[in-house]
Design a protein around this motif. Structure first.
Motif, short mmCIF file in Angstrom:
data_model
loop_
_atom_site.label_atom_id
_atom_site.label_comp_id
_atom_site.label_asym_id
_atom_site.label_seq_id
_atom_site.Cartn_x
_atom_site.Cartn_y
_atom_site.Cartn_z
N PRO A 57 82.63 92.46 58.18
CA PRO A 57 81.78 91.27 58.04
C PRO A 57 81.87 90.26 59.17
CG PRO A 57 83.01 91.72 56.00
CD PRO A 57 83.60 92.58 57.07
N ILE A 58 82.88 90.32 60.04
CA ILE A 58 83.08 89.24 61.01
C ILE A 58 82.06 89.33 62.15
CG2 ILE A 58 85.54 89.14 60.48
CD1 ILE A 58 86.02 90.39 63.30
N PHE A 59 81.63 88.19 62.61
CA PHE A 59 80.76 88.02 63.77
C PHE A 59 79.59 89.01 63.80
CE2 PHE A 59 84.93 86.50 65.69
CZ PHE A 59 84.66 85.17 65.42
N PRO A 60 78.70 88.93 62.80
CA PRO A 60 77.54 89.85 62.77
C PRO A 60 76.59 89.65 63.94
CG PRO A 60 77.30 88.12 61.12
CD PRO A 60 78.70 88.01 61.65
N GLU A 61 76.69 88.50 64.63
CA GLU A 61 75.82 88.29 65.78
C GLU A 61 76.07 89.31 66.88
OE1 GLU A 61 79.14 85.11 66.26
OE2 GLU A 61 78.15 86.26 64.67
N PHE A 62 77.25 89.95 66.87
CA PHE A 62 77.54 90.97 67.86
C PHE A 62 77.21 92.38 67.39
CE2 PHE A 62 80.73 87.62 69.06
CZ PHE A 62 80.11 87.26 70.25
N ASN A 63 76.63 92.51 66.19
CA ASN A 63 76.14 93.81 65.75
C ASN A 63 75.07 94.30 66.71
OD1 ASN A 63 77.83 93.71 63.55
ND2 ASN A 63 76.23 93.24 62.07
N LYS A 64 75.07 95.57 67.01
CA LYS A 64 74.12 96.11 67.98
C LYS A 64 72.68 95.84 67.56
CE LYS A 64 77.16 99.73 69.77
NZ LYS A 64 77.36 101.18 70.02
N ARG A 65 72.42 95.88 66.26
CA ARG A 65 71.07 95.63 65.77
C ARG A 65 70.63 94.20 66.00
NH1 ARG A 65 68.72 99.48 62.67
NH2 ARG A 65 70.01 101.29 62.17
N ASN A 66 71.59 93.28 66.07
CA ASN A 66 71.25 91.88 66.31
C ASN A 66 71.17 91.56 67.80
OD1 ASN A 66 71.16 91.29 63.55
ND2 ASN A 66 73.35 90.88 63.47
N VAL A 67 71.93 92.29 68.61
CA VAL A 67 71.87 92.09 70.06
C VAL A 67 70.59 92.71 70.63
CG1 VAL A 67 73.00 92.60 72.27
CG2 VAL A 67 74.38 91.99 70.26
N PHE A 68 70.18 93.87 70.07
CA PHE A 68 68.97 94.56 70.53
C PHE A 68 68.01 94.78 69.35
CE2 PHE A 68 72.33 96.03 73.45
CZ PHE A 68 71.78 95.64 74.66
N PRO A 69 67.49 93.70 68.76
CA PRO A 69 66.63 93.86 67.57
C PRO A 69 65.36 94.65 67.86
CG PRO A 69 66.51 91.62 68.45
CD PRO A 69 67.62 92.29 69.16
N ASP A 70 64.76 94.46 69.04
CA ASP A 70 63.51 95.18 69.35
C ASP A 70 63.74 96.68 69.41
OD1 ASP A 70 62.24 92.76 69.53
OD2 ASP A 70 62.44 92.61 71.71
N TYR A 71 64.84 97.08 70.01
CA TYR A 71 65.14 98.51 70.13
C TYR A 71 65.30 99.15 68.76
CZ TYR A 71 67.74 102.80 71.08
OH TYR A 71 68.15 104.10 71.11
#
Length: 415
Positions: free
Chosen positions: A392-406
């Motif tokens: 659960p920690i730091f979801p902003e670094f989830n790949k889906r959030n870093v590259f949402p368009d991809y």
């Protein structure tokens, strides 16, 4: 102690204690988090995570039966086992804290600011001879370097202090790379200056190698303009800096240590890597290679092996294996090492570490570092492992959030 919403953060005092004052005024090896073990037990008892304590005890009994059969010092074994047990409760408490805490980012922000002001205090103390040893640690970094003062703040040793910084360094470096912060240079200095002043080449090298492997692990990262700019700048600036240093100051500590490591003459690097593994193997084999000699026994039976290996006298207090894997190998044998590595790989896939750049970066770093430093009861290492395995920690670094368009396009393609 107060968050931006005006509420008092009840976890911050414990974070400050762990990070800055955990060993202050205590005998070497004793921590306040160790003394707080009864508090952690009472707090954890109501949570499901407490069930792992019973599994830990059951596993410990299996090893203990073999250890006592092979012969141990009961006093030394008991003392070390209680210390290991306290570390286990600390790990459970920290994991539960991560699940309960919704303000980890705020805590990190406060910790790095507090650390900055303590570093300023340390820089002032540096010029006052009788105050300097309070916050600085003096030793020889490598053969031929002489003694160097290294920043340790209120911890017992500079390398331990730098290891405490790793979760903060990775968080703020990734924040700079992925997001617009408006103060990149200030954040970079706050995260970098303390760890440079610690002169911990093991941690610095681990961070550098960890980031290289993190970038290589996902080709999409090379398409981020900021990362491309940093890579190009680094490829130009770093060789230039090394070239200038070589001609202006060829005998600097960095070059001396690199040369000694390449030549096999760096006693610190060798002692933390190959020497520790070899000695741990000899110590474990003396009792039981599969199960090891038992906790608290390494010092008792290791002096002769150290004397034979280094060709000089060693007292029991000098018998130290500054390498987590080696320390486990000596105490718990090959089975202990395989269990640790097995748990690491199992949790890597179980918690999908690879889905989050922060957690993946920490995993890469600490996986490397466990073979080059640390020790069996080092809570700073286990904090990094737990951060890496807590989804659960730091979801902003989830790949889906870093590259949402991809990932959104990928969902459309797979629909």
């Amino acid at each position: 102690m107060v968050d931006s919403d005006g509420k008092i953060n009840k976890y911050l005092p414990f974070a400050v204690l762990y990070f800055f004052f955990n060993s202050l005024l205590l005998p070497l090896g004793l921590l306040y988090t160790t003394l707080l073990t009864p508090v952690f037990i009472l707090w954890l008892y109501k949570y499901p995570v407490f069930k792992y304590f019973y599994f830990f005890v059951a596993l410990s009994v299996v090893f203990a039966v073999v250890h006592f059969f092979n012969g141990v010092s009961f006093a030394g074994y008991t003392k070390s086992y209680v210390l290991i047990l306290s570390v286990f409760f600390w790990c459970m408490a920290f994991y539960q804290f991560l699940l309960n805490c919704n303000s980890l980012q705020g805590i990190f922000n406060k910790l790095i600011i507090i650390n900055f002001f303590l570093v300023l205090l340390a820089l002032a103390f540096y010029f006052v001879p009788f105050l300097k040893p309070i916050l600085w640690y003096k030793n020889s970094l490598t053969a031929g370097s002489g003694n160097v003062y290294r920043l340790k703040l209120f911890t017992y040793e500079a390398s331990y202090y730098s290891l405490l910084l790793v979760p903060l360094v990775y968080y703020y470096y990734l924040k700079i790379l992925f997001f617009r912060t408006g103060s990149n240079m200030l954040i970079f200095c706050l995260a970098t200056l303390p760890i440079l002043l610690s002169f911990s080449f093991g941690v610095l090298g681990g961070i550098a190698l960890g980031f290289v492997l993190l970038l290589v692990s996902d080709v999409k990262l090379f398409y981020i303009k900021k990362i491309k700019y940093i890579l190009i700048t680094g490829l130009v600036v770093l060789p230039a800096v090394f070239f200038i240093l070589y001609y202006i100051f060829p005998n600097n500590v960095l070059f001396l240590r690199i040369g000694n490591i390449i030549g096999g003459n760096d006693t610190s690097f060798n002692g933390r890597t190959s020497d520790s593994i070899i000695l741990a193997y000899k110590i474990a084999r003396d009792k039981n290679l599969l199960f090891g000699c038992g906790p608290g026994q390494t010092k008792l039976i290791g002096a002769d092996f150290f004397k034979e290996f280094y060709h000089r006298y060693f007292a029991e207090s000098e018998v130290v294996l500054p390498n987590n894997v080696a320390d486990i190998l000596a105490a718990y044998g090959l089975l202990g090492v395989l269990l640790k590595l097995g748990v690491e790989f199992y949790l890597f896939f179980k918690t999908r570490v690879f889905d989050n750049y922060y957690r993946l970066g920490l995993f890469i770093f600490i996986f490397i570092y466990q073979f080059t430093g640390s020790f069996i009861t080092n809570i700073a290492e286990y904090v990094i492992w737990i951060l890496a395995f807590t989804a659960p920690i730091f979801p902003e670094f989830n790949k889906r959030n870093v590259f949402p368009d991809y990932y959104n396009n990928e969902l459309i393609r797979n629909a």
